[in-house]
Design a protein around this motif. Structure first.
Motif, PDB file in Angstrom:
ATOM      1  N   UNK A   1       0.735  -0.671   0.030  1.00 63.80           N
ATOM      2  CA  UNK A   1      -0.148  -0.012  -0.013  1.00 63.80           C
ATOM      3  C   UNK A   1       0.929   1.153   0.113  1.00 63.80           C
ATOM      4  N   UNK A   2       2.049   1.386   0.624  1.00 67.18           N
ATOM      5  CA  UNK A   2       2.712   2.375   0.731  1.00 67.18           C
ATOM      6  C   UNK A   2       3.339   2.427  -0.735  1.00 67.18           C
ATOM      7  N   UNK A   3       3.903   1.793  -1.742  1.00 65.16           N
ATOM      8  CA  UNK A   3       4.375   2.131  -3.019  1.00 65.16           C
ATOM      9  C   UNK A   3       3.574   2.478  -4.022  1.00 65.16           C
ATOM     10  N   UNK A   4       1.975   1.410  -3.752  1.00 65.59           N
ATOM     11  CA  UNK A   4       0.915   2.050  -4.155  1.00 65.59           C
ATOM     12  C   UNK A   4       0.945   3.522  -4.181  1.00 65.59           C
ATOM     13  N   UNK A   5       0.707   4.092  -2.694  1.00 60.50           N
ATOM     14  CA  UNK A   5       0.361   5.894  -2.919  1.00 60.50           C
ATOM     15  C   UNK A   5       1.621   6.387  -3.928  1.00 60.50           C
ATOM     16  N   UNK A   6       3.120   6.114  -3.500  1.00 53.28           N
ATOM     17  CA  UNK A   6       3.529   6.501  -3.867  1.00 53.28           C
ATOM     18  C   UNK A   6       3.970   6.391  -5.072  1.00 53.28           C
ATOM     19  N   UNK A   7       3.665   5.398  -6.270  1.00 49.00           N
ATOM     20  CA  UNK A   7       3.617   5.376  -7.042  1.00 49.00           C
ATOM     21  C   UNK A   7       2.120   6.114  -7.951  1.00 49.00           C
ATOM     22  N   UNK A   8       1.044   6.619  -7.108  1.00 47.77           N
ATOM     23  CA  UNK A   8      -0.183   7.902  -7.536  1.00 47.77           C
ATOM     24  C   UNK A   8      -0.091   8.696  -7.354  1.00 47.77           C
ATOM     25  N   UNK A   9       1.040   8.729  -6.593  1.00 49.57           N
ATOM     26  CA  UNK A   9       0.902  10.540  -6.082  1.00 49.57           C
ATOM     27  C   UNK A   9       2.498  11.259  -7.281  1.00 49.57           C
ATOM     28  N   UNK A  10       3.249   9.902  -7.425  1.00 50.25           N
ATOM     29  CA  UNK A  10       4.460  10.109  -8.404  1.00 50.25           C
ATOM     30  C   UNK A  10       3.724  10.262 -10.163  1.00 50.25           C
ATOM     31  N   UNK A  11       3.108   9.436 -10.297  1.00 50.06           N
ATOM     32  CA  UNK A  11       2.022   9.548 -11.315  1.00 50.06           C
ATOM     33  C   UNK A  11       0.817  11.344 -11.239  1.00 50.06           C
ATOM     34  N   UNK A  12       0.260  11.354 -10.858  1.00 48.22           N
ATOM     35  CA  UNK A  12      -0.433  12.633 -10.141  1.00 48.22           C
ATOM     36  C   UNK A  12       0.746  14.218 -10.695  1.00 48.22           C
ATOM     37  N   UNK A  13       2.048  13.495 -10.101  1.00 50.95           N
ATOM     38  CA  UNK A  13       2.921  14.789 -10.436  1.00 50.95           C
ATOM     39  C   UNK A  13       3.563  15.210 -11.636  1.00 50.95           C
ATOM     40  N   UNK A  14       3.244  13.734 -12.268  1.00 50.02           N
ATOM     41  CA  UNK A  14       4.420  13.964 -13.827  1.00 50.02           C
ATOM     42  C   UNK A  14       3.532  14.413 -14.386  1.00 50.02           C
ATOM     43  N   UNK A  15       1.692  14.113 -14.143  1.00 48.21           N
ATOM     44  CA  UNK A  15       0.636  14.934 -14.445  1.00 48.21           C
ATOM     45  C   UNK A  15       0.406  15.955 -15.091  1.00 48.21           C
ATOM     46  N   UNK A  16       1.043  16.538 -13.529  1.00 49.80           N
ATOM     47  CA  UNK A  16       0.372  17.958 -13.235  1.00 49.80           C
ATOM     48  C   UNK A  16       1.983  18.406 -14.386  1.00 49.80           C
ATOM     49  N   UNK A  17       2.528  17.924 -14.465  1.00 48.73           N
ATOM     50  CA  UNK A  17       4.131  18.431 -15.163  1.00 48.73           C
ATOM     51  C   UNK A  17       3.616  18.432 -15.998  1.00 48.73           C
ATOM     52  N   UNK A  18       3.587  17.873 -16.714  1.00 51.45           N
ATOM     53  CA  UNK A  18       3.179  17.197 -18.636  1.00 51.45           C
ATOM     54  C   UNK A  18       1.907  18.264 -19.177  1.00 51.45           C
ATOM     55  N   UNK A  19       1.290  18.625 -18.763  1.00 53.42           N
ATOM     56  CA  UNK A  19      -0.354  19.146 -18.915  1.00 53.42           C
ATOM     57  C   UNK A  19      -0.269  20.383 -17.999  1.00 53.42           C
ATOM     58  N   UNK A  20       0.924  20.953 -17.509  1.00 54.36           N
ATOM     59  CA  UNK A  20       1.390  22.513 -17.240  1.00 54.36           C
ATOM     60  C   UNK A  20       0.710  23.596 -18.312  1.00 54.36           C
ATOM     61  N   UNK A  21      -0.753  24.615 -18.233  1.00 54.22           N
ATOM     62  CA  UNK A  21      -0.475  25.633 -18.944  1.00 54.22           C
ATOM     63  C   UNK A  21       0.143  26.833 -18.423  1.00 54.22           C
TER      64      UNK A  21
END
Ligand code: DAH
Length: 334
Positions: free
Chosen positions: A75-95
Motif C-alpha cells: 500500500x505504501x508503494x501504491x500511494x507513492x506511485x499514484x502521487x508520482x503519477x499525478x505529479x508527472x501528469x501535472x507537470x506534463x499538462x501544465x499550461x
C-alpha cells in the motif's frame, strides 16, 4: 516442511519486487502472487498445520508479521506511485493561462472598436454638440433607482417584464438605463440635459433579438416649458445625424410608468417600421422623486436601444454576435 528461513526468503523476494514495481498493475500482480488465494505466503500459512506443535505458534506469529509487512509495503508503494503519477501528469499538462491565444495573430493585428463602442461614441458626440452631458451610472443598481423612483412600485406589473439578478444585499443588475434619471436629477437639479449609455440586464429567453445583456442609451432634458415638440425636434435631429439624412418617423402611444404621455417612436427603415426610440414627457412623480418641482419644470426622456440600433446600422442578424467574442465577427468592423 516450512521454517523461518523459507518465510524470510519469500518476504525478501516480495520486498525487493514491490520496491521495483513500476505501476499499479504490476503491484496488483505481486499482491496476487504473494497474498492471493494461491499466493506464496498464503500457501505457507496453509502449510503451518504440518509444522510440529512447539514450533507452530512461533512460526505462525512470524508468518503473520511477514504478511502484514508485505501488505504495508504494497500500500505504501501504491500511494507513492499514484502521487508520482499525478505529479508527472501535472507537470506534463501544465499550461500558462496568461499566454496569448495560439493561432490568433493578436500581436500582429491592431485591435478595433467594437461596433457598440463605435456607435456609442458617435451618439455621444452628437449629444454633446446639442448641449448634453454624458453621465454614467452603476450597473449594480438599487431597487429604488431602477424601479421605485421611476414610478414603478413593487406591486406594479411592469416589474414582471423586467426580472433580473438580485444581489444578497437587495441590489439588482439594472434592467434599464432609465435608472440614471433620478440619480441625475438629484445630483444636478434643473435645468439639465444628459445622456447615459450603458449595459442593462434582463431575464430573457434568448434568441436572435433577445439577450440577457444589452445596451441602451438613456436621455433626459429638463427645462422650463418643455413640450412634445422639443422631444420630436431632438429625436429627429438625432436620427438625421445617425443616418445622414432626414428620417421618416411615426409616434405611437406607448406606456411607460415614468413618462406621461409616453410614445414609441418608430423609423421607416429598409422598407418597414422599426421600433427604436421609446420616449415621452417625464412624469411629474419622477421629477418629484428627483427633488424638482413639476409645476415649474418639465422634461422629456428617451431610451434608445443601442444594441438594436447597432444591429440595424450594420445589418447584424443576431444580437448574440454582439457579446459572443468571436473574432471573425469583430474583424468585420476593423
Ligand atoms: N427604460 C425603458 C425600457 O427599457 C425604455 C424607455 C421608455 C426609456 C420611455 C425612456 C422613456 O426614457 O421615456 O423599456
Amino acid at each position: 516442511m516450512i521454517n523461518a528461513h523459507t518465510v524470510s526468503h519469500v518476504t525478501d523476494a516480495a520486498t525487493a519486487q514491490i520496491a521495483a514495481a513500476a505501476d499499479a498493475a504490476e503491484l496488483e500482480q505481486l499482491r496476487v502472487r504473494f497474498l492471493g488465494k494461491k499466493g506464496e505466503l498464503t500457501l505457507l500459512m496453509k502449510g503451518l498445520k504440518d509444522v510440529e506443535a512447539e514450533q507452530r505458534k512461533e512460526l505462525g506469529a512470524f508468518l503473520n508479521e511477514a504478511k502484514r509487512s508485505v501488505e504495508a509495503l504494497l500500500s505504501e508503494r501504491l500511494s507513492a506511485l499514484t502521487s508520482h503519477a499525478q505529479l508527472a501528469r501535472l507537470e506534463a499538462e501544465w499550461i500558462d493561462v496568461t499566454l496569448p491565444v495560439r493561432g490568433v495573430p493578436v500581436a500582429f493585428e491592431p485591435g478595433s472598436l467594437h461596433p457598440l463602442s463605435r456607435v456609442q461614441r458617435e451618439l455621444e458626440k452628437i449629444f454633446i454638440s446639442l448641449g448634453f452631458e454624458v453621465v454614467d451610472g452603476p450597473e449594480v443598481e438599487s431597487e429604488y433607482y431602477n424601479f421605485e423612483a421611476l414610478n414603478i412600485p413593487s406591486t406594479h406589473p411592469a416589474r414582471d417584464m423586467q426580472d433580473t439578478i438580485w444581489t444578497a444585499g437587495g441590489g439588482l443588475l439594472r434592467t434599464q438605463t432609465s435608472a440614471i434619471q433620478v440619480r441625475a436629477l438629484e445630483q444636478r437639479t434643473a435645468p439639465l440635459r444628459i445622456v447615459a449609455p450603458g449595459r442593462c440586464f434582463r431575464y430573457e429567453r434568448m434568441d436572435a433579438t433577445h439577450e440577457h445583456t444589452f445596451y441602451q442609451m438613456e436621455g433626459m432634458m429638463v427645462d422650463r416649458h418643455v413640450t412634445v415638440g422639443h422631444l420630436i425636434y431632438f429625436m429627429k435631429t438625432l436620427l438625421r445625424e445617425i443616418f445622414g439624412a432626414e428620417q421618416k418617423i411615426r409616434l405611437r402611444p406607448g406606456y411607460f410608468p415614468f413618462v406621461e404621455p409616453g410614445f414609441e417612436l418608430d423609423i421607416w427603415f429598409r422598407g418597414r417600421w422599426l421600433e427604436l426610440l421609446p420616449c415621452g414627457l417625464v412624469h411629474p412623480k419622477v421629477l418629484e422623486y428627483g427633488g424638482i418641482d413639476p409645476s415649474e419644470w418639465q422634461g422629456f426622456a428617451f431610451g434608445l436601444g443601442l444594441s438594436r440600433l447597432v444591429m440595424s446600422r450594420y445589418q447584424i442578424d443576431d444580437i448574440r454576435h454582439l457579446q459572443g467574442g468571436d473574432l471573425r465577427f469583430l474583424k468585420q468592423f476593423a
